[in-house]
Design a protein around this motif. Sequence first.
Motif, PDB file in Angstrom:
ATOM      1  N   ALA A  64       0.865  -1.186   0.000  1.00  0.00           N
ATOM      2  CA  ALA A  64       0.000   0.000   0.000  1.00  0.00           C
ATOM      3  C   ALA A  64       0.894   1.226   0.000  1.00  0.00           C
ATOM      4  CB  ALA A  64      -0.909  -0.016   1.227  1.00  0.00           C
ATOM      5  N   ASN A  65       0.776   2.063  -1.024  1.00  0.00           N
ATOM      6  CA  ASN A  65       1.600   3.273  -1.131  1.00  0.00           C
ATOM      7  C   ASN A  65       1.261   4.278  -0.022  1.00  0.00           C
ATOM      8  OD1 ASN A  65       3.135   2.583  -3.408  1.00  0.00           O
ATOM      9  ND2 ASN A  65       1.435   3.096  -4.775  1.00  0.00           N
ATOM     10  N   GLU A  66       2.081   5.303   0.079  1.00  0.00           N
ATOM     11  CA  GLU A  66       1.862   6.317   1.112  1.00  0.00           C
ATOM     12  C   GLU A  66       0.745   7.292   0.753  1.00  0.00           C
ATOM     13  OE1 GLU A  66       5.334   8.704   1.587  1.00  0.00           O
ATOM     14  OE2 GLU A  66       5.688   8.871  -0.569  1.00  0.00           O
ATOM     15  N   SER A  67       0.197   7.179  -0.462  1.00  0.00           N
ATOM     16  CA  SER A  67      -0.887   8.061  -0.905  1.00  0.00           C
ATOM     17  C   SER A  67      -2.094   7.941   0.023  1.00  0.00           C
ATOM     18  CB  SER A  67      -1.308   7.697  -2.333  1.00  0.00           C
ATOM     19  OG  SER A  67      -2.518   8.332  -2.673  1.00  0.00           O
ATOM     20  N   TRP A  68      -2.811   9.051   0.193  1.00  0.00           N
ATOM     21  CA  TRP A  68      -3.974   9.077   1.074  1.00  0.00           C
ATOM     22  C   TRP A  68      -5.221   8.468   0.436  1.00  0.00           C
ATOM     23  CZ3 TRP A  68      -3.873  10.495   6.147  1.00  0.00           C
ATOM     24  CH2 TRP A  68      -2.708  11.135   6.593  1.00  0.00           C
ATOM     25  N   ASP A  69      -5.281   8.444  -0.901  1.00  0.00           N
ATOM     26  CA  ASP A  69      -6.529   8.006  -1.529  1.00  0.00           C
ATOM     27  C   ASP A  69      -6.322   7.272  -2.853  1.00  0.00           C
ATOM     28  OD1 ASP A  69      -5.691  10.107  -3.081  1.00  0.00           O
ATOM     29  OD2 ASP A  69      -7.440  11.383  -2.666  1.00  0.00           O
ATOM     30  N   GLU A  70      -5.124   6.728  -3.069  1.00  0.00           N
ATOM     31  CA  GLU A  70      -4.840   6.048  -4.334  1.00  0.00           C
ATOM     32  C   GLU A  70      -5.733   4.816  -4.525  1.00  0.00           C
ATOM     33  OE1 GLU A  70      -0.813   5.015  -6.769  1.00  0.00           O
ATOM     34  OE2 GLU A  70      -1.015   4.062  -4.803  1.00  0.00           O
ATOM     35  N   LEU A  71      -5.905   4.017  -3.464  1.00  0.00           N
ATOM     36  CA  LEU A  71      -6.743   2.819  -3.566  1.00  0.00           C
ATOM     37  C   LEU A  71      -8.210   3.205  -3.777  1.00  0.00           C
ATOM     38  CD1 LEU A  71      -7.216  -0.236  -3.399  1.00  0.00           C
ATOM     39  CD2 LEU A  71      -7.355  -0.008  -0.914  1.00  0.00           C
ATOM     40  N   ILE A  72      -8.674   4.198  -3.029  1.00  0.00           N
ATOM     41  CA  ILE A  72     -10.068   4.653  -3.176  1.00  0.00           C
ATOM     42  C   ILE A  72     -10.337   5.087  -4.614  1.00  0.00           C
ATOM     43  CG2 ILE A  72     -11.706   6.468  -2.540  1.00  0.00           C
ATOM     44  CD1 ILE A  72     -10.576   6.367   0.284  1.00  0.00           C
ATOM     45  N   ASN A  73      -9.431   5.877  -5.174  1.00  0.00           N
ATOM     46  CA  ASN A  73      -9.603   6.346  -6.549  1.00  0.00           C
ATOM     47  C   ASN A  73      -9.643   5.181  -7.533  1.00  0.00           C
ATOM     48  OD1 ASN A  73      -9.646   9.003  -5.697  1.00  0.00           O
ATOM     49  ND2 ASN A  73      -7.453   9.315  -6.038  1.00  0.00           N
ATOM     50  N   HIS A  74      -8.759   4.195  -7.312  1.00  0.00           N
ATOM     51  CA  HIS A  74      -8.717   3.018  -8.195  1.00  0.00           C
ATOM     52  C   HIS A  74     -10.036   2.244  -8.129  1.00  0.00           C
ATOM     53  CE1 HIS A  74      -7.239  -0.617 -10.170  1.00  0.00           C
ATOM     54  NE2 HIS A  74      -7.736  -1.309  -9.143  1.00  0.00           N
ATOM     55  N   LEU A  75     -10.546   2.039  -6.922  1.00  0.00           N
ATOM     56  CA  LEU A  75     -11.791   1.274  -6.764  1.00  0.00           C
ATOM     57  C   LEU A  75     -12.991   2.043  -7.313  1.00  0.00           C
ATOM     58  CD1 LEU A  75     -11.173  -0.220  -3.194  1.00  0.00           C
ATOM     59  CD2 LEU A  75     -11.071  -1.443  -5.378  1.00  0.00           C
ATOM     60  N   GLN A  76     -13.006   3.339  -7.131  1.00  0.00           N
ATOM     61  CA  GLN A  76     -14.098   4.138  -7.688  1.00  0.00           C
ATOM     62  C   GLN A  76     -14.052   4.101  -9.221  1.00  0.00           C
ATOM     63  OE1 GLN A  76     -13.554   7.921  -5.457  1.00  0.00           O
ATOM     64  NE2 GLN A  76     -15.646   7.595  -4.715  1.00  0.00           N
ATOM     65  N   PHE A  77     -12.860   4.113  -9.787  1.00  0.00           N
ATOM     66  CA  PHE A  77     -12.716   4.000 -11.237  1.00  0.00           C
ATOM     67  C   PHE A  77     -13.257   2.649 -11.721  1.00  0.00           C
ATOM     68  CE2 PHE A  77     -10.317   2.958 -15.109  1.00  0.00           C
ATOM     69  CZ  PHE A  77     -10.618   4.078 -15.887  1.00  0.00           C
ATOM     70  N   SER A  78     -13.172   1.629 -10.825  1.00  0.00           N
ATOM     71  CA  SER A  78     -13.705   0.288 -11.140  1.00  0.00           C
ATOM     72  C   SER A  78     -15.196   0.186 -10.831  1.00  0.00           C
ATOM     73  CB  SER A  78     -12.926  -0.774 -10.353  1.00  0.00           C
ATOM     74  OG  SER A  78     -11.558  -0.747 -10.687  1.00  0.00           O
ATOM     75  N   ARG A  79     -15.824   1.363 -10.609  1.00  0.00           N
ATOM     76  CA  ARG A  79     -17.284   1.477 -10.437  1.00  0.00           C
ATOM     77  C   ARG A  79     -17.796   0.975  -9.092  1.00  0.00           C
ATOM     78  NH1 ARG A  79     -19.473   3.168 -15.062  1.00  0.00           N
ATOM     79  NH2 ARG A  79     -18.370   2.816 -17.034  1.00  0.00           N
ATOM     80  N   PHE A  80     -16.965   1.035  -8.061  1.00  0.00           N
ATOM     81  CA  PHE A  80     -17.440   0.776  -6.692  1.00  0.00           C
ATOM     82  C   PHE A  80     -17.706   2.122  -6.024  1.00  0.00           C
ATOM     83  CE2 PHE A  80     -14.783  -3.052  -7.485  1.00  0.00           C
ATOM     84  CZ  PHE A  80     -15.788  -4.009  -7.342  1.00  0.00           C
ATOM     85  N   SER A  81     -18.810   2.197  -5.277  1.00  0.00           N
ATOM     86  CA  SER A  81     -19.148   3.460  -4.611  1.00  0.00           C
ATOM     87  C   SER A  81     -18.312   3.638  -3.352  1.00  0.00           C
ATOM     88  CB  SER A  81     -20.636   3.467  -4.236  1.00  0.00           C
ATOM     89  OG  SER A  81     -20.890   2.556  -3.188  1.00  0.00           O
ATOM     90  N   ILE A  82     -18.222   4.865  -2.878  1.00  0.00           N
ATOM     91  CA  ILE A  82     -17.452   5.142  -1.662  1.00  0.00           C
ATOM     92  C   ILE A  82     -18.071   4.448  -0.461  1.00  0.00           C
ATOM     93  CG2 ILE A  82     -18.681   7.272  -1.068  1.00  0.00           C
ATOM     94  CD1 ILE A  82     -14.891   6.516  -0.667  1.00  0.00           C
ATOM     95  N   ASP A  83     -19.409   4.282  -0.465  1.00  0.00           N
ATOM     96  CA  ASP A  83     -20.067   3.562   0.639  1.00  0.00           C
ATOM     97  C   ASP A  83     -19.671   2.093   0.639  1.00  0.00           C
ATOM     98  OD1 ASP A  83     -21.350   5.828   1.541  1.00  0.00           O
ATOM     99  OD2 ASP A  83     -23.196   5.449   0.415  1.00  0.00           O
ATOM    100  N   GLN A  84     -19.600   1.483  -0.543  1.00  0.00           N
ATOM    101  CA  GLN A  84     -19.189   0.074  -0.630  1.00  0.00           C
ATOM    102  C   GLN A  84     -17.742  -0.090  -0.166  1.00  0.00           C
ATOM    103  OE1 GLN A  84     -20.184  -0.323  -4.874  1.00  0.00           O
ATOM    104  NE2 GLN A  84     -21.540  -2.031  -4.329  1.00  0.00           N
ATOM    105  N   ILE A  85     -16.900   0.842  -0.572  1.00  0.00           N
ATOM    106  CA  ILE A  85     -15.480   0.778  -0.180  1.00  0.00           C
ATOM    107  C   ILE A  85     -15.349   0.897   1.332  1.00  0.00           C
ATOM    108  CG2 ILE A  85     -13.238   1.943  -0.386  1.00  0.00           C
ATOM    109  CD1 ILE A  85     -14.198   2.866  -3.207  1.00  0.00           C
ATOM    110  N   HIS A  86     -16.138   1.774   1.922  1.00  0.00           N
ATOM    111  CA  HIS A  86     -16.086   1.948   3.373  1.00  0.00           C
ATOM    112  C   HIS A  86     -16.572   0.691   4.091  1.00  0.00           C
ATOM    113  CE1 HIS A  86     -15.522   4.480   6.867  1.00  0.00           C
ATOM    114  NE2 HIS A  86     -16.706   4.120   7.323  1.00  0.00           N
ATOM    115  N   LEU A  87     -17.624   0.070   3.547  1.00  0.00           N
ATOM    116  CA  LEU A  87     -18.144  -1.168   4.161  1.00  0.00           C
ATOM    117  C   LEU A  87     -17.134  -2.305   4.081  1.00  0.00           C
ATOM    118  CD1 LEU A  87     -21.867  -1.172   2.910  1.00  0.00           C
ATOM    119  CD2 LEU A  87     -21.085  -0.969   5.286  1.00  0.00           C
ATOM    120  N   SER A  88     -16.230  -2.249   3.103  1.00  0.00           N
ATOM    121  CA  SER A  88     -15.228  -3.312   2.948  1.00  0.00           C
ATOM    122  C   SER A  88     -14.106  -3.202   3.967  1.00  0.00           C
ATOM    123  CB  SER A  88     -14.627  -3.262   1.535  1.00  0.00           C
ATOM    124  OG  SER A  88     -13.764  -2.143   1.396  1.00  0.00           O
ATOM    125  N   GLY A  89     -14.038  -2.052   4.689  1.00  0.00           N
ATOM    126  CA  GLY A  89     -12.986  -1.850   5.684  1.00  0.00           C
ATOM    127  C   GLY A  89     -11.709  -1.282   5.130  1.00  0.00           C
TER     128      GLY A  89
END
Length: 576
Positions: free
Chosen positions: A151-176
């Motif tokens: 996991a890189n030191e970026s604050w939101d690199e994974l979130i951005n990647h998952l949102q680009f893959s059409r997952f919502s921020i709520d789903q990402i948060h539920l995944s932990g």
Amino acid sequence: MSVTKQVKDAIDLVALISQNVKLQKMGANFKGLCPFHSEKTPSFYVNPQGQYFHCFGCGKTGDVFHWIQERENITFSEALELLAQQSGIELPNRKTKSSIEISQDESLRNILDQAQLFFQKNLEKSPKSIAYLKNRGFTEPQISDSAFGFANESWDELINHLQFSRFSIDQIHLSGLSSKTEKGKSIDFLRERITIPIRDSRGRIIAFAGRTMGDQQPKYLNTRETQLFKKSHTLFGMDKARHNAKDGLLIVEGYFDVLQLQKLNIYQAVAPMGTALTEDHLKALKRYTNRLVFCFDGDDAGRKAMYSSLKTALPMEFEVRLLELPQGEDPDSWSLKLGSEGFREAIVHSPEWTSFVLNRLLSGRDLSRLSERMSVYKSMMEFLPYLPKNTETRSLLASLGHQLQIPTSEMSKAMNTTGIKTQDQSREIKPQRLPKLSFNDLVKEMIYLFSKGHGKDEIRQIPEAWWIELEGSDYLQRALESEYGDGTRKEELEQVISAIDAHYSSRGGGEYLPNIDSVRSRLEMAFLDRERLSLQRKTQEPSTLINPEMVKQLENEISILIKRKSDLLAKDRRTK
């Protein structure tokens, strides 16, 4: 009718197996090429009447539940739940998930799988991370096999990647995988850490652990708990360890302890999620084995954790041994020094827990003082009921009684009292005589082994047709059923189990106790004899005698049964 029988009767075993194996009808059975080993001549048979399959080539056998367990890599309980769901049968005392919850689970798993691919690609682009893992003894193929990521030191690199893959921020948060700042901004939960996927017992990713490469604290960090991931219920490494639990499981402290041992082809190790070993952890372990070896770090904290875990495990009737490591060592470092064979030898020769407990209780005590002696005795009383009842224990009690100036008779009396209480300790059922009915010896042995946790999976995998007609089989069926309802047993069944336990305990132990391999072999041979006699009777029926083709088929089946029994007898002779 039991729920397992309802589910089994509702499933067409031939149709189920035909989805993966091309079957051809042969008399009363169906045959095909075995899916469990390579062969050119079919030796795999499915018996629709007995509801079991058997390969005369490799010996693989089982019923519909075992078939699903093998195909899906799941436990019996999970197979029962899956087949019940397919059959529309409701399981008693079991909370089933709604279609919405099932859909949410699938969504979370998809997110976690995507995150794993993302972390692994990050690792490929991080020479520093790869160098760190190599420095810990992992080669590049082993880094890949262990599924490490970064996991890189970026604050939101994974979130951005998952949102680009059409997952919502709520789903990402539920995944932990994300958390929120005080201002409500979503950020990646793991940053600047080596990632390790945490899997459930079926091998599915349910969370991630992050390990720092420097002095950052905490050293390890798990992603947040979710509907898929509960730390108090999850053991790292269980997906591989459960298939290697025949000789017991090794309990270690950390993720890298498990991974280093797997690297050495030692797959029986599991670790809690940075928490103490809980009763829920132990209940999960009980499904696979009754034998545990605790191997914690060789420091005061490790010994304290071992002592605490022992107090939790003993009331649950585990056979516990302790592998104490030298000061300053942990399973990770010590396994690298000993190597695979050396560490295996250490596991095999690890001693029982008694000397560890006594040394800990007596350490630093001034036994010339009455208050000190009484304090040791009071602490020891928690463990006395779990001491093995043998000659060594009597000598131990005599020595301990002498040191504490307490009569041996008092020590022996304490052994028969109630020890450490579990959180949901059931009431004690006093041993009674077996109800007035005959028990086939093999059924009695299976009930004993199952109640002790020895070879539970092997017993479940034995085709019901092998034992269902034997005397006392209804009690074995009840014992199997008790594990898949609310976990409770009827008092009559408890009395039967208690009486059988007393019967075998009185025989001493060792070679006099039932052995799962022997029981399975004798069960199969008895079943083969019954099947052979049944087919021989059928060959003499008038309707068969006028059909030469049928006679030929029956004689062929009889010869297969005879050959299988001959192979089993030869195998038994080789192992004696």
